[in-house]
Write a protein that holds these residues in place. Structure first.
Motif, short mmCIF file in Angstrom:
data_model
loop_
_atom_site.label_atom_id
_atom_site.label_comp_id
_atom_site.label_asym_id
_atom_site.label_seq_id
_atom_site.Cartn_x
_atom_site.Cartn_y
_atom_site.Cartn_z
N ILE A 7 3.27 9.03 -6.42
CA ILE A 7 3.41 7.86 -7.29
C ILE A 7 4.78 7.25 -7.05
O ILE A 7 5.81 7.91 -7.19
CB ILE A 7 3.26 8.26 -8.78
CG1 ILE A 7 1.96 9.03 -9.01
CG2 ILE A 7 3.36 7.04 -9.67
CD1 ILE A 7 0.70 8.29 -8.61
N LEU A 8 4.79 5.98 -6.68
CA LEU A 8 6.02 5.27 -6.36
C LEU A 8 6.15 4.04 -7.24
O LEU A 8 5.15 3.48 -7.68
CB LEU A 8 6.01 4.83 -4.90
CG LEU A 8 5.63 5.87 -3.85
CD1 LEU A 8 5.37 5.20 -2.52
CD2 LEU A 8 6.71 6.90 -3.74
N ARG A 13 6.40 -2.37 -9.72
CA ARG A 13 4.97 -2.05 -9.72
C ARG A 13 4.77 -0.57 -9.42
O ARG A 13 5.43 0.00 -8.57
CB ARG A 13 4.24 -2.88 -8.67
CG ARG A 13 4.24 -4.37 -8.97
CD ARG A 13 3.56 -5.18 -7.91
NE ARG A 13 2.30 -4.60 -7.49
CZ ARG A 13 1.70 -4.88 -6.34
NH1 ARG A 13 2.26 -5.72 -5.50
NH2 ARG A 13 0.56 -4.34 -6.02
N VAL A 14 3.82 0.04 -10.11
CA VAL A 14 3.48 1.44 -9.88
C VAL A 14 2.47 1.49 -8.74
O VAL A 14 1.44 0.81 -8.78
CB VAL A 14 2.91 2.10 -11.14
CG1 VAL A 14 2.53 3.55 -10.87
CG2 VAL A 14 3.91 2.01 -12.29
N LEU A 26 -3.57 14.34 -12.16
CA LEU A 26 -2.42 14.41 -13.05
C LEU A 26 -2.00 13.01 -13.51
O LEU A 26 -1.71 12.81 -14.69
CB LEU A 26 -1.25 15.13 -12.37
CG LEU A 26 -0.01 15.35 -13.24
CD1 LEU A 26 -0.35 16.24 -14.43
CD2 LEU A 26 1.10 15.99 -12.43
N CYS A 27 -1.98 12.05 -12.62
CA CYS A 27 -1.56 10.70 -12.99
C CYS A 27 -2.51 10.11 -14.05
O CYS A 27 -2.07 9.44 -14.98
CB CYS A 27 -1.48 9.79 -11.77
SG CYS A 27 -3.04 9.62 -10.86
N VAL A 28 -3.79 10.39 -13.93
CA VAL A 28 -4.78 9.87 -14.89
C VAL A 28 -4.55 10.51 -16.25
O VAL A 28 -4.56 9.82 -17.28
CB VAL A 28 -6.22 10.16 -14.40
CG1 VAL A 28 -7.24 9.75 -15.44
CG2 VAL A 28 -6.48 9.45 -13.09
N GLY A 33 -0.11 4.38 -20.20
CA GLY A 33 -0.29 2.94 -20.08
C GLY A 33 -1.58 2.52 -19.41
O GLY A 33 -1.87 1.33 -19.31
N GLY A 34 -2.37 3.47 -18.92
CA GLY A 34 -3.64 3.13 -18.30
C GLY A 34 -3.54 2.59 -16.89
O GLY A 34 -4.48 1.97 -16.40
N ALA A 35 -2.40 2.82 -16.21
CA ALA A 35 -2.25 2.32 -14.84
C ALA A 35 -3.19 3.04 -13.88
O ALA A 35 -3.59 2.47 -12.88
CB ALA A 35 -0.81 2.50 -14.37
N PHE A 36 -3.56 4.28 -14.21
CA PHE A 36 -4.44 5.06 -13.35
C PHE A 36 -5.70 5.42 -14.11
O PHE A 36 -5.66 5.76 -15.28
CB PHE A 36 -3.74 6.33 -12.87
CG PHE A 36 -2.48 6.04 -12.11
CD1 PHE A 36 -2.54 5.68 -10.78
CD2 PHE A 36 -1.26 6.10 -12.72
CE1 PHE A 36 -1.40 5.40 -10.07
CE2 PHE A 36 -0.10 5.81 -12.03
CZ PHE A 36 -0.17 5.46 -10.70
N GLN A 37 -6.82 5.33 -13.43
CA GLN A 37 -8.10 5.68 -14.04
C GLN A 37 -8.87 6.57 -13.08
O GLN A 37 -8.70 6.49 -11.87
CB GLN A 37 -8.92 4.43 -14.32
CG GLN A 37 -8.27 3.51 -15.32
CD GLN A 37 -9.09 2.26 -15.56
OE1 GLN A 37 -10.14 2.07 -14.98
NE2 GLN A 37 -8.60 1.41 -16.43
N GLY A 38 -9.70 7.43 -13.63
CA GLY A 38 -10.50 8.30 -12.79
C GLY A 38 -11.53 9.03 -13.61
O GLY A 38 -11.40 9.16 -14.82
#
Length: 87
Positions: A7-8, A13-14, A26-28, A33-38
């Motif tokens: 994750i950068l 921007r992410v 892990l990011c999900v 903030g909901g930037a990642f979904q899965g």
């Protein structure tokens, strides 16, 4: 924090580095903030929902183990035991 540093943040921007990411989820699970979904998956046992999580240090091994787990669930050879005690 991503253990693989996949994750950068660039120009505010992410971003996800697909070369480093091994889909651990892990990011999900950590991003509020909901930037990642899965679709992480879960098993429904009565009124309980048990998340399926499989963490491995390399993506190829994680994919192989996930495929094996899926086969065992589908063919009925993967058994869930009763909970020993509540943590």
């Amino acid at each position: 924090v991503c253990p693989m540093r996949a994750i950068l943040i660039e120009d505010g921007r992410v971003m996800r580095d697909e070369e480093r990411c091994f889909n651990c989820g892990l990011c999900v699970s950590q991003c509020s903030g909901g930037a990642f979904q899965g679709r992480l998956g879960a098993i429904h046992l009565g009124e309980r929902t048990v998340p399926i999580q499989l963490r491995q240090s390399d993506r190829a091994r994680a994919v192989k183990l996930a495929e094996r787990l899926k086969e065992e669930i589908l063919d009925g050879s993967f058994g869930l035991t009763e909970m020993v005690e509540r943590l």
